[in-house]
Design a protein around this motif. Structure first.
Motif, mmCIF file in Angstrom:
data_model
loop_
_atom_site.group_PDB
_atom_site.id
_atom_site.type_symbol
_atom_site.label_atom_id
_atom_site.label_comp_id
_atom_site.label_asym_id
_atom_site.label_seq_id
_atom_site.Cartn_x
_atom_site.Cartn_y
_atom_site.Cartn_z
ATOM 1 N N MET A 319 -62.713 56.416 -44.960
ATOM 2 C CA MET A 319 -62.086 57.666 -45.393
ATOM 3 C C MET A 319 -61.642 57.601 -46.846
ATOM 4 O O MET A 319 -61.901 58.525 -47.633
ATOM 5 N N HIS A 320 -60.970 56.526 -47.228
ATOM 6 C CA HIS A 320 -60.484 56.433 -48.602
ATOM 7 C C HIS A 320 -61.636 56.363 -49.602
ATOM 8 O O HIS A 320 -61.527 56.902 -50.720
ATOM 9 N N MET A 321 -62.734 55.734 -49.224
ATOM 10 C CA MET A 321 -63.881 55.714 -50.121
ATOM 11 C C MET A 321 -64.458 57.125 -50.291
ATOM 12 O O MET A 321 -64.839 57.527 -51.391
ATOM 13 N N THR A 322 -64.520 57.888 -49.221
ATOM 14 C CA THR A 322 -64.976 59.279 -49.315
ATOM 15 C C THR A 322 -64.024 60.099 -50.165
ATOM 16 O O THR A 322 -64.440 60.905 -51.000
ATOM 17 N N TRP A 323 -62.721 59.899 -49.985
ATOM 18 C CA TRP A 323 -61.740 60.668 -50.748
ATOM 19 C C TRP A 323 -61.760 60.302 -52.225
ATOM 20 O O TRP A 323 -61.457 61.144 -53.075
ATOM 21 N N LEU A 324 -62.100 59.059 -52.548
ATOM 22 C CA LEU A 324 -62.219 58.689 -53.961
ATOM 23 C C LEU A 324 -63.306 59.503 -54.658
ATOM 24 O O LEU A 324 -63.206 59.808 -55.843
ATOM 25 N N VAL A 325 -64.360 59.839 -53.929
ATOM 26 C CA VAL A 325 -65.416 60.680 -54.499
ATOM 27 C C VAL A 325 -64.869 62.073 -54.794
ATOM 28 O O VAL A 325 -65.283 62.735 -55.750
ATOM 29 N N LEU A 352 -68.569 50.996 -54.243
ATOM 30 C CA LEU A 352 -67.957 50.968 -52.922
ATOM 31 C C LEU A 352 -68.556 51.976 -51.947
ATOM 32 O O LEU A 352 -68.362 51.838 -50.736
ATOM 33 N N VAL A 353 -69.250 52.988 -52.448
ATOM 34 C CA VAL A 353 -69.729 54.057 -51.560
ATOM 35 C C VAL A 353 -71.243 54.196 -51.593
ATOM 36 O O VAL A 353 -71.772 55.285 -51.402
ATOM 37 N N PHE A 354 -71.957 53.124 -51.839
ATOM 38 C CA PHE A 354 -73.410 53.061 -51.664
ATOM 39 C C PHE A 354 -74.165 54.023 -52.562
ATOM 40 O O PHE A 354 -75.238 54.506 -52.204
ATOM 41 N N GLY A 355 -73.616 54.320 -53.755
ATOM 42 C CA GLY A 355 -74.330 55.146 -54.719
ATOM 43 C C GLY A 355 -73.852 56.571 -54.826
ATOM 44 O O GLY A 355 -74.208 57.271 -55.768
ATOM 45 N N ASP A 356 -73.031 57.065 -53.874
ATOM 46 C CA ASP A 356 -72.568 58.450 -53.944
ATOM 47 C C ASP A 356 -71.640 58.671 -55.128
ATOM 48 O O ASP A 356 -71.646 59.722 -55.745
ATOM 49 N N GLY A 357 -70.802 57.703 -55.437
ATOM 50 C CA GLY A 357 -69.921 57.836 -56.596
ATOM 51 C C GLY A 357 -70.578 57.331 -57.856
ATOM 52 O O GLY A 357 -70.162 57.661 -58.958
ATOM 53 N N GLY A 358 -71.601 56.514 -57.721
ATOM 54 C CA GLY A 358 -72.348 56.015 -58.859
ATOM 55 C C GLY A 358 -72.160 54.536 -59.067
ATOM 56 O O GLY A 358 -71.063 54.070 -59.278
ATOM 57 N N PHE A 359 -73.236 53.772 -58.998
ATOM 58 C CA PHE A 359 -73.135 52.346 -59.280
ATOM 59 C C PHE A 359 -74.422 51.878 -59.928
ATOM 60 O O PHE A 359 -75.510 52.193 -59.491
ATOM 61 N N GLY A 360 -74.273 51.134 -60.984
ATOM 62 C CA GLY A 360 -75.440 50.550 -61.617
ATOM 63 C C GLY A 360 -75.079 49.238 -62.265
ATOM 64 O O GLY A 360 -73.954 48.770 -62.195
ATOM 65 N N VAL A 361 -76.015 48.629 -62.908
ATOM 66 C CA VAL A 361 -75.799 47.357 -63.577
ATOM 67 C C VAL A 361 -75.986 47.555 -65.067
ATOM 68 O O VAL A 361 -76.947 48.177 -65.504
ATOM 69 N N LYS A 362 -75.089 47.042 -65.864
ATOM 70 C CA LYS A 362 -75.210 47.152 -67.307
ATOM 71 C C LYS A 362 -76.207 46.103 -67.794
ATOM 72 O O LYS A 362 -75.867 44.939 -68.013
ATOM 73 N N LEU A 363 -77.445 46.522 -67.928
ATOM 74 C CA LEU A 363 -78.529 45.573 -68.185
ATOM 75 C C LEU A 363 -78.473 44.954 -69.564
ATOM 76 O O LEU A 363 -79.185 43.996 -69.835
ATOM 77 N N ARG A 364 -77.603 45.486 -70.435
ATOM 78 C CA ARG A 364 -77.492 44.873 -71.755
ATOM 79 C C ARG A 364 -77.048 43.417 -71.639
ATOM 80 O O ARG A 364 -77.413 42.564 -72.438
ATOM 81 N N ILE A 365 -76.273 43.136 -70.599
ATOM 82 C CA ILE A 365 -75.810 41.768 -70.391
ATOM 83 C C ILE A 365 -76.995 40.868 -70.049
ATOM 84 O O ILE A 365 -77.026 39.694 -70.389
ATOM 85 N N ILE A 366 -78.011 41.437 -69.363
ATOM 86 C CA ILE A 366 -79.124 40.639 -68.876
ATOM 87 C C ILE A 366 -80.273 40.605 -69.872
ATOM 88 O O ILE A 366 -80.823 39.563 -70.184
ATOM 89 N N CYS A 367 -80.647 41.768 -70.367
ATOM 90 C CA CYS A 367 -81.857 41.824 -71.206
ATOM 91 C C CYS A 367 -81.634 42.567 -72.511
ATOM 92 O O CYS A 367 -82.588 43.034 -73.126
ATOM 93 N N GLN A 368 -80.349 42.706 -72.945
ATOM 94 C CA GLN A 368 -80.012 43.335 -74.217
ATOM 95 C C GLN A 368 -80.478 44.783 -74.307
ATOM 96 O O GLN A 368 -80.692 45.310 -75.391
#
Length: 438
Positions: A319-325, A352-368
């Motif tokens: 519930m709290h994860m849904t409400w955060l969205v 925390l919500v499997f992509g609904d709120g938005g999650f990605g990786v900052k690839l600059r750390i990996i491949c500039q």
């Protein structure tokens, strides 16, 4: 010559008369045929309009029956009324709030730290206000659940109980809410075989956030009026209000109407209910019994620790994860696409919500690669029909990966996603400061 003229008159004029008579009859018949065809056409048109009106009338009747919040004996509303009746409380019905008070509330306006959003609450959160049976029922339920989680969680902790909690969160939070309730049932972003649709919807029901019809109507209304006065949980009306305060103020919720005076309860039945009314009506009518059943299941499976972690904490986590969205993702983050609201991309919530709120990786750390941290909720509001909320290859979207897997197995189809041209058309150009930072 006279005889010749008479002969011509006698022999020549009669055929002309006969020919004229024949043409006259043909014109009359043709005119009658046209009139008959016209009458038939008008009759067919009237009959079609009557059939359309009958269908519309029947549709209206069906829509009135399918209310947003179920009032059946197994609904949350019925259980809330029963709870207040047991306590002997006589509570008010939702009151008619003074529109002038809502337009000019006696509360100071403030700006949320770390955001440019101006906020002003409309009503007292807890004191100096009336309560309905729904308000009291929800308050008692959430107070008890949080009390059990805070006290019972540490006392009953074990790694097995935590694993049960997380597994249940994936089952009900990702498969149930994110994949089923949100992307399929509310936005029809993909289709799948009916047994799988029912299974996913049942997982959503076990998240304890309402039955599919209630959830989808609520969410469709949110997209239609996001961050306006008609939005039930807009952070413009207060940060606490947008997170969970809106659950405890039925009177304020009843004022949420659009410019035509309509409210979310008036929305037509969702497509899945029209296709499968038997299953979804059954799930609505027996909704609370499934919640009691799952609590009993966890207790039978692992005693009090499994009840606390597998049911109480897992339900609150979902519930709290849904409400955060609803709250945080409309306050903090960035906007990459035009969406006509304050929806944001926030990588913490998306994690925390499997992509609904938005999650990605900052690839600059990996491949500039010089990319912003990708986050997906603004993506979703810009393209709400899309099954994919991560619209770039580097944006992680676990729910979409599951849907894509179903498509590859032939269990899902009509998986919708915006085209490259649609992405370009709605993309917000980067600001000069962002370009300079690169």
């Amino acid at each position: 010559m006279l005889n010749s003229c008479k002969l011509q008159s006698r022999n020549g004029s009669k055929p002309i008369v006969k020919q004229a008579s024949f043409l006259t009859h043909a014109n009359i018949l043709l005119r009658c045929h046209r009139q008959a065809a016209s009458r038939l056409g008008r009759c067919a048109c009237i009959r079609a309009k009557l059939e359309q009106a009958e269908v519309a009338t029947q549709k209206t009747k069906d829509e009135v029956v399918v209310e947003r919040v179920s009032s059946t004996g197994g609904s949350r509303k019925a259980f809330a009324k029963a709870f207040t009746a047991i306590l002997g409380l006589k509570l008010a019905k939702p009151e008619d709030l003074d529109p002038e008070t809502l337009l000019n509330p006696p509360f100071p306006r403030y700006q949320v730290p770390g955001s440019d959003l101006a906020v002003q609450k409309l009503r007292p959160y807890f004191f100096n206000r009336t309560y309905t049976d729904t308000d009291v029922g929800y308050l008692a339920f959430f107070a008890a659940m949080h009390l059990v989680a805070v006290i019972g969680g540490p006392l009953t902790f074990s790694w097995e109980a935590l694993e049960v909690c997380l597994a249940g969160y994936v089952l009900t939070g990702m498969l149930g809410i994110s994949v089923s309730y949100h992307r399929q049932l509310s936005h029809k972003s993909f289709r799948c075989v009916k047994p799988l649709e029912y299974f996913l919807a049942y997982c959503g029901a076990l998240a304890f956030e309402g039955d599919p019809v209630e959830w989808s109507k609520m969410h469709r209304w949110h997209h239609m009026h996001s961050d306006t006065t008609a939005d039930r949980h807009s952070p413009r009306d207060g940060v606490w209000h947008s997170h969970m305060g809106w659950l405890f103020d039925e009177s304020l919720n009843s004022t949420r109407r659009d410019a035509n005076g309509n409210m979310k309860d008036s929305l037509s039945p969702p497509w899945f209910y029209k296709e499968s009314p038997e299953f979804y009506s059954w799930l609505r009518a027996t909704y609370m019994y499934h919640q009691i059943g799952q609590a009993a299941f966890f207790f039978a499976l692992g005693g009090v620790p499994y009840l606390v972690w597998g049911f109480v904490i897992r339900v609150l986590l979902t519930m709290h994860m849904t409400w955060l969205v609803n709250s945080a993702v409309h306050i903090w983050g960035e906007q990459r696409y035009v969406s006509n609201d304050n929806s944001r991309n926030n990588w913490i919530v998306g994690l925390l919500v499997f992509g609904d709120g938005g999650f990605g990786v900052k690839l600059r750390i990996i491949c500039q690669c010089r990319q912003h941290i990708p986050r997906h909720h603004n993506n979703h509001h810009a393209f709400e029909y899309s099954a994919a909320h991560g619209l770039e290859w580097w944006e992680i979207d676990m729910s979409y990966y599951f849907i894509r897997g179903l498509e590859l197995l032939g269990l899902a189809w009509d998986v919708r996603r915006p085209s490259p041209s649609q992405l370009v058309a709605k993309r917000i150009p980067p600001s000069p400061s962002a370009g300079a930072s690169r």
